[in-house]
Write a protein that holds these residues in place. Structure first.
Motif, mmCIF file in Angstrom:
data_model
loop_
_atom_site.group_PDB
_atom_site.id
_atom_site.type_symbol
_atom_site.label_atom_id
_atom_site.label_comp_id
_atom_site.label_asym_id
_atom_site.label_seq_id
_atom_site.Cartn_x
_atom_site.Cartn_y
_atom_site.Cartn_z
ATOM 1 N N VAL A 98 -8.385 -7.254 -18.003
ATOM 2 C CA VAL A 98 -8.617 -7.775 -16.656
ATOM 3 C C VAL A 98 -7.967 -9.154 -16.558
ATOM 4 O O VAL A 98 -8.214 -10.014 -17.403
ATOM 5 N N ALA A 99 -7.137 -9.343 -15.540
ATOM 6 C CA ALA A 99 -6.486 -10.640 -15.328
ATOM 7 C C ALA A 99 -7.535 -11.693 -15.003
ATOM 8 O O ALA A 99 -8.420 -11.473 -14.184
ATOM 9 N N SER A 100 -7.425 -12.837 -15.661
ATOM 10 C CA SER A 100 -8.394 -13.913 -15.471
ATOM 11 C C SER A 100 -8.079 -14.744 -14.234
ATOM 12 O O SER A 100 -6.918 -15.014 -13.934
ATOM 13 N N VAL A 101 -9.126 -15.159 -13.535
ATOM 14 C CA VAL A 101 -8.972 -16.079 -12.413
ATOM 15 C C VAL A 101 -8.851 -17.484 -12.993
ATOM 16 O O VAL A 101 -9.646 -17.890 -13.841
ATOM 17 N N LEU A 102 -7.839 -18.216 -12.537
ATOM 18 C CA LEU A 102 -7.560 -19.540 -13.070
ATOM 19 C C LEU A 102 -8.001 -20.667 -12.145
ATOM 20 O O LEU A 102 -8.305 -21.766 -12.610
ATOM 21 N N HIS A 103 -8.014 -20.389 -10.828
ATOM 22 C CA HIS A 103 -8.245 -21.479 -9.873
ATOM 23 C C HIS A 103 -8.657 -20.902 -8.525
ATOM 24 O O HIS A 103 -8.126 -19.888 -8.095
ATOM 25 N N LEU A 104 -9.594 -21.552 -7.877
ATOM 26 C CA LEU A 104 -9.976 -21.234 -6.500
ATOM 27 C C LEU A 104 -9.694 -22.481 -5.691
ATOM 28 O O LEU A 104 -10.096 -23.579 -6.079
ATOM 29 N N GLY A 105 -8.966 -22.323 -4.600
ATOM 30 C CA GLY A 105 -8.600 -23.512 -3.842
ATOM 31 C C GLY A 105 -8.516 -23.278 -2.354
ATOM 32 O O GLY A 105 -8.674 -22.163 -1.856
ATOM 33 N N ARG A 106 -8.222 -24.383 -1.686
ATOM 34 C CA ARG A 106 -8.094 -24.364 -0.236
ATOM 35 C C ARG A 106 -6.958 -25.294 0.138
ATOM 36 O O ARG A 106 -6.872 -26.417 -0.361
ATOM 37 N N THR A 107 -6.082 -24.820 0.994
ATOM 38 C CA THR A 107 -5.006 -25.636 1.535
ATOM 39 C C THR A 107 -5.148 -25.574 3.041
ATOM 40 O O THR A 107 -4.965 -24.514 3.628
ATOM 41 N N GLY A 108 -5.514 -26.691 3.647
ATOM 42 C CA GLY A 108 -5.796 -26.684 5.076
ATOM 43 C C GLY A 108 -6.971 -25.765 5.339
ATOM 44 O O GLY A 108 -8.028 -25.901 4.743
ATOM 45 N N SER A 109 -6.760 -24.775 6.190
ATOM 46 C CA SER A 109 -7.834 -23.822 6.479
ATOM 47 C C SER A 109 -7.668 -22.525 5.695
ATOM 48 O O SER A 109 -8.420 -21.584 5.886
ATOM 49 N N SER A 110 -6.677 -22.463 4.801
ATOM 50 C CA SER A 110 -6.381 -21.248 4.050
ATOM 51 C C SER A 110 -6.997 -21.297 2.653
ATOM 52 O O SER A 110 -6.807 -22.263 1.920
ATOM 53 N N TYR A 111 -7.718 -20.247 2.296
ATOM 54 C CA TYR A 111 -8.296 -20.130 0.966
ATOM 55 C C TYR A 111 -7.410 -19.238 0.104
ATOM 56 O O TYR A 111 -6.778 -18.300 0.596
ATOM 57 N N PHE A 112 -7.390 -19.526 -1.191
ATOM 58 C CA PHE A 112 -6.593 -18.746 -2.128
ATOM 59 C C PHE A 112 -7.243 -18.818 -3.506
ATOM 60 O O PHE A 112 -8.072 -19.691 -3.766
ATOM 61 N N TYR A 113 -6.866 -17.862 -4.358
ATOM 62 C CA TYR A 113 -7.206 -18.024 -5.763
ATOM 63 C C TYR A 113 -6.046 -17.539 -6.607
ATOM 64 O O TYR A 113 -5.272 -16.675 -6.211
ATOM 65 N N ILE A 115 -6.089 -15.500 1.533
ATOM 66 C CA ILE A 115 -6.809 -14.842 2.609
ATOM 67 C C ILE A 115 -5.857 -14.632 3.791
ATOM 68 O O ILE A 115 -5.043 -15.500 4.107
ATOM 69 N N ASN A 116 -5.929 -13.476 4.398
ATOM 70 C CA ASN A 116 -5.074 -13.135 5.526
ATOM 71 C C ASN A 116 -5.337 -14.085 6.691
ATOM 72 O O ASN A 116 -6.489 -14.353 7.030
ATOM 73 N N GLU A 117 -4.258 -14.587 7.292
ATOM 74 C CA GLU A 117 -4.375 -15.567 8.383
ATOM 75 C C GLU A 117 -5.270 -15.099 9.524
ATOM 76 O O GLU A 117 -5.977 -15.900 10.123
ATOM 77 N N ARG A 118 -5.253 -13.814 9.812
ATOM 78 C CA ARG A 118 -6.034 -13.340 10.959
ATOM 79 C C ARG A 118 -7.543 -13.442 10.729
ATOM 80 O O ARG A 118 -8.325 -13.328 11.653
ATOM 81 N N TYR A 119 -7.955 -13.667 9.472
ATOM 82 C CA TYR A 119 -9.384 -13.765 9.167
ATOM 83 C C TYR A 119 -9.867 -15.191 8.938
ATOM 84 O O TYR A 119 -11.031 -15.408 8.605
ATOM 85 N N LEU A 120 -8.988 -16.167 9.108
ATOM 86 C CA LEU A 120 -9.372 -17.548 8.822
ATOM 87 C C LEU A 120 -10.561 -18.016 9.657
ATOM 88 O O LEU A 120 -11.367 -18.807 9.192
ATOM 89 N N GLY A 121 -10.681 -17.516 10.876
ATOM 90 C CA GLY A 121 -11.789 -17.919 11.730
ATOM 91 C C GLY A 121 -13.048 -17.096 11.551
ATOM 92 O O GLY A 121 -14.085 -17.407 12.127
ATOM 93 N N ASP A 122 -12.987 -16.049 10.740
ATOM 94 C CA ASP A 122 -14.126 -15.150 10.544
ATOM 95 C C ASP A 122 -14.927 -15.593 9.314
ATOM 96 O O ASP A 122 -14.505 -15.386 8.175
ATOM 97 N N GLU A 123 -16.062 -16.217 9.554
ATOM 98 C CA GLU A 123 -16.885 -16.769 8.484
ATOM 99 C C GLU A 123 -17.340 -15.698 7.487
ATOM 100 O O GLU A 123 -17.360 -15.938 6.280
ATOM 101 N N SER A 124 -17.671 -14.498 7.964
ATOM 102 C CA SER A 124 -18.146 -13.459 7.044
ATOM 103 C C SER A 124 -17.026 -13.004 6.097
ATOM 104 O O SER A 124 -17.274 -12.761 4.915
ATOM 105 N N VAL A 125 -15.806 -12.920 6.593
ATOM 106 C CA VAL A 125 -14.676 -12.534 5.737
ATOM 107 C C VAL A 125 -14.377 -13.646 4.735
ATOM 108 O O VAL A 125 -14.116 -13.396 3.565
#
Length: 154
Positions: A109-124, A80-90
């Motif tokens: 279609v590429a399969s999703v392997l993992h959804l995670g969070r590092t600090g306040s940053s979300y990624f998959y 997730i883009n850093e500028r949106y970390l504080g935006d709950e809807s994003v």
């Protein structure tokens, strides 16, 4: 040479590996382990310039090539883009996107392997699919033949 139409169309919109670039495991170089370049057990891969290899940018995030350090295999990491970390809807939209993508099961279609969070940053993490982008194919070949364009679209 066979092309995955879904992957090519996605890559054509998002950018990707340049022709002639290799992305095999033996050429993967994880970046030095820095807080902003490590996401759980994934490390961003760097290019020759030392910067993370960016595969694409979207409205909510940036997609990078990364290495799963536990399994020693390449992955695609959408952060997730850093500028949106504080935006709950994003943040919620990003999570919905990851969960929706994880439900898809198709050979093109590429399969999703993992959804995670590092600090306040979300990624998959998704499987990394090597290939040429539609954009690069058009740059190299010019206008596509109708049969190839139809094959890609289908």
């Amino acid at each position: 040479m066979e092309f995955c139409p879904v992957c090519m169309l996605r890559q054509g919109l998002a950018g990707g590996v340049e022709p002639g670039q290799s992305s095999t495991e033996d050429t993967l170089k994880p970046t030095p382990v820095e807080a902003d370049q490590r996401f759980d057990h994934y490390e961003l891969v760097t290019g020759e310039d030392g910067k993370p290899v960016e595969l694409g940018r979207g409205a909510m995030g940036v997609t990078y090539k990364a290495l799963d350090v536990d399994l020693h295999c390449p992955v695609t990491l959408k952060v997730i883009n850093e500028r949106y970390l504080g935006d709950e809807s994003v943040r919620l939209r990003f999570l919905r996107e990851a969960r929706a993508a994880a439900r898809l099961r198709h050979s093109n279609v590429a399969s999703v392997l993992h959804l995670g969070r590092t600090g306040s940053s979300y990624f998959y993490a998704m499987e990394f699919v090597e290939g040429e982008t539609l954009e690069n194919l058009i740059k190299l070949s010019g206008r596509l033949e109708v049969t190839l364009a139809l094959e890609i679209a289908m």
